[in-house]
Design a protein around this motif. Sequence first.
Motif, PDB file in Angstrom:
ATOM      1  N   ARG A   8       0.885  -1.254   0.021  1.00 28.05           N
ATOM      2  CA  ARG A   8      -0.036  -0.026   0.055  1.00 28.05           C
ATOM      3  C   ARG A   8       0.628   1.117  -0.026  1.00 28.05           C
ATOM      4  N   VAL A   9       0.220   2.240  -0.600  1.00 26.88           N
ATOM      5  CA  VAL A   9       0.922   3.381  -0.724  1.00 26.88           C
ATOM      6  C   VAL A   9       0.444   4.417   0.367  1.00 26.88           C
ATOM      7  N   VAL A  10       1.433   4.884   1.207  1.00 25.03           N
ATOM      8  CA  VAL A  10       1.206   5.538   2.450  1.00 25.03           C
ATOM      9  C   VAL A  10       1.404   7.172   2.165  1.00 25.03           C
ATOM     10  N   PRO A  29       4.226  21.163   4.298  1.00 24.51           N
ATOM     11  CA  PRO A  29       2.911  21.020   4.435  1.00 24.51           C
ATOM     12  C   PRO A  29       1.989  20.633   3.645  1.00 24.51           C
ATOM     13  N   GLY A  30       2.209  21.194   2.347  1.00 27.14           N
ATOM     14  CA  GLY A  30       1.465  20.802   1.072  1.00 27.14           C
ATOM     15  C   GLY A  30       1.670  19.578   0.303  1.00 27.14           C
ATOM     16  N   ASP A  31       2.821  19.137   0.693  1.00 23.88           N
ATOM     17  CA  ASP A  31       3.207  17.876  -0.168  1.00 23.88           C
ATOM     18  C   ASP A  31       3.855  16.712   0.904  1.00 23.88           C
ATOM     19  N   PRO A  32       2.773  15.899   1.197  1.00 27.55           N
ATOM     20  CA  PRO A  32       3.366  14.568   2.313  1.00 27.55           C
ATOM     21  C   PRO A  32       4.211  13.843   1.599  1.00 27.55           C
ATOM     22  N   LEU A  33       4.950  12.976   2.282  1.00 28.20           N
ATOM     23  CA  LEU A  33       5.762  12.167   1.932  1.00 28.20           C
ATOM     24  C   LEU A  33       5.020  10.800   1.631  1.00 28.20           C
ATOM     25  N   ARG A  34       5.121  10.388   0.272  1.00 29.48           N
ATOM     26  CA  ARG A  34       4.326   9.145  -0.261  1.00 29.48           C
ATOM     27  C   ARG A  34       5.333   7.982  -0.162  1.00 29.48           C
ATOM     28  N   TYR A  35       5.201   6.966   0.381  1.00 28.51           N
ATOM     29  CA  TYR A  35       5.986   5.832   0.334  1.00 28.51           C
ATOM     30  C   TYR A  35       5.326   4.345   0.137  1.00 28.51           C
ATOM     31  N   LEU A  36       6.024   3.478  -0.649  1.00 26.24           N
ATOM     32  CA  LEU A  36       5.515   2.172  -0.570  1.00 26.24           C
ATOM     33  C   LEU A  36       5.714   1.359   0.611  1.00 26.24           C
ATOM     34  N   HIS A  37       4.717   0.878   1.624  1.00 29.82           N
ATOM     35  CA  HIS A  37       4.999   0.181   2.664  1.00 29.82           C
ATOM     36  C   HIS A  37       5.289  -1.194   2.376  1.00 29.82           C
ATOM     37  N   GLY A  38       6.429  -1.756   3.297  1.00 27.73           N
ATOM     38  CA  GLY A  38       6.866  -2.931   3.228  1.00 27.73           C
ATOM     39  C   GLY A  38       8.185  -3.162   2.095  1.00 27.73           C
ATOM     40  N   ALA A  39       8.559  -2.061   1.742  1.00 22.70           N
ATOM     41  CA  ALA A  39       9.419  -2.145   0.380  1.00 22.70           C
ATOM     42  C   ALA A  39      10.827  -1.317   0.794  1.00 22.70           C
ATOM     43  N   ASN A  41      11.353   1.641   1.914  1.00 23.08           N
ATOM     44  CA  ASN A  41      11.485   2.966   1.407  1.00 23.08           C
ATOM     45  C   ASN A  41      11.804   3.950   2.335  1.00 23.08           C
ATOM     46  N   ILE A  42      11.438   3.650   3.929  1.00 25.35           N
ATOM     47  CA  ILE A  42      11.676   4.268   4.921  1.00 25.35           C
ATOM     48  C   ILE A  42      12.350   3.600   6.061  1.00 25.35           C
ATOM     49  N   VAL A  43      13.016   4.170   6.996  1.00 24.21           N
ATOM     50  CA  VAL A  43      13.964   3.548   7.799  1.00 24.21           C
ATOM     51  C   VAL A  43      12.917   2.404   8.640  1.00 24.21           C
ATOM     52  N   PRO A  44      13.705   1.323   8.854  1.00 27.50           N
ATOM     53  CA  PRO A  44      12.829   0.029   9.302  1.00 27.50           C
ATOM     54  C   PRO A  44      12.097   0.401  10.696  1.00 27.50           C
ATOM     55  N   GLY A  45      12.669   1.132  11.416  1.00 28.68           N
ATOM     56  CA  GLY A  45      12.052   1.286  12.876  1.00 28.68           C
ATOM     57  C   GLY A  45      10.565   2.209  12.539  1.00 28.68           C
ATOM     58  N   LEU A  46      10.837   3.096  11.560  1.00 27.56           N
ATOM     59  CA  LEU A  46       9.489   3.839  11.475  1.00 27.56           C
ATOM     60  C   LEU A  46       8.415   3.064  10.621  1.00 27.56           C
ATOM     61  N   GLU A  47       8.974   2.335   9.812  1.00 28.95           N
ATOM     62  CA  GLU A  47       7.929   1.326   8.784  1.00 28.95           C
ATOM     63  C   GLU A  47       7.155   0.437   9.605  1.00 28.95           C
ATOM     64  N   ARG A  48       8.144  -0.103  11.012  1.00 26.07           N
ATOM     65  CA  ARG A  48       7.327  -1.221  11.661  1.00 26.07           C
ATOM     66  C   ARG A  48       6.417  -0.444  12.495  1.00 26.07           C
ATOM     67  N   GLU A  49       6.415   0.697  13.143  1.00 30.59           N
ATOM     68  CA  GLU A  49       5.511   1.283  14.005  1.00 30.59           C
ATOM     69  C   GLU A  49       4.144   1.664  13.142  1.00 30.59           C
ATOM     70  N   LEU A  50       4.212   1.903  11.795  1.00 34.29           N
ATOM     71  CA  LEU A  50       3.380   2.499  11.092  1.00 34.29           C
ATOM     72  C   LEU A  50       2.533   1.384  10.664  1.00 34.29           C
ATOM     73  N   GLU A  51       3.023   0.321  10.636  1.00 31.23           N
ATOM     74  CA  GLU A  51       2.078  -0.886  10.305  1.00 31.23           C
ATOM     75  C   GLU A  51       0.799  -1.065  11.078  1.00 31.23           C
ATOM     76  N   GLY A  52      -0.102  -1.176  10.263  1.00 28.47           N
ATOM     77  CA  GLY A  52      -1.663  -1.529  10.929  1.00 28.47           C
ATOM     78  C   GLY A  52      -2.370  -0.011  11.395  1.00 28.47           C
ATOM     79  N   GLY A 151       9.118  -1.392  -6.368  1.00 30.83           N
ATOM     80  CA  GLY A 151       9.442  -1.347  -5.333  1.00 30.83           C
ATOM     81  C   GLY A 151       9.389   0.306  -4.595  1.00 30.83           C
ATOM     82  N   HIS A 152       8.703   0.994  -5.549  1.00 27.31           N
ATOM     83  CA  HIS A 152       8.533   2.693  -5.265  1.00 27.31           C
ATOM     84  C   HIS A 152       7.274   3.197  -5.968  1.00 27.31           C
ATOM     85  N   VAL A 153       6.978   4.389  -5.082  1.00 24.58           N
ATOM     86  CA  VAL A 153       5.523   4.996  -5.582  1.00 24.58           C
ATOM     87  C   VAL A 153       6.083   5.681  -6.948  1.00 24.58           C
TER      88      VAL A 153
END
Length: 154
Positions: A8-10, A29-39, A41-52, A151-153
Amino acid sequence: MTVVAAKRVVSIHYTLENPEGETIDASDPGDPLRYLHGAGNIVPGLERELEGKKVGDELEVVVKPADGYGEASGPGPQGLPRAAFEGVEPAAGMSFVAEDDDGNQIQLWVLDADEETVVVSAEHPLAGVTLHFSVKIEDVRDATEEEVAHGHVH
Ligand code: ZN
């Protein structure tokens, strides 16, 4: 309810602070970061906490270096003659791939550059830094097949 999950793209708004409370990075502020979850794209510790999590959720996440940009363990910064940088204008914050003496490809980050010398490091500038993220989830959607394959948005 669409929750944050793999493929999913978050879209997130985020602020990143170091342990001293200084803002290191933030989404526009007008342009959020979009990333592909599970790929990755972002540091592992943050990706894990965003899950769910779901749209509208706000969270504070503290990421240790091992789950962020790694521990600082390498040889440290090194100065190179500017003449070694043909065809590029090195500036602090840039990163590029170079070949070491054995022909291995390594990623280097530019920490500083002046007329004579370019200071580079083989470690991410945030290696060894505990990361303090404030995150708000703005949108979650299914990724396209092409995005998953790449593997990316897009
Ligand atoms: Zn692509």
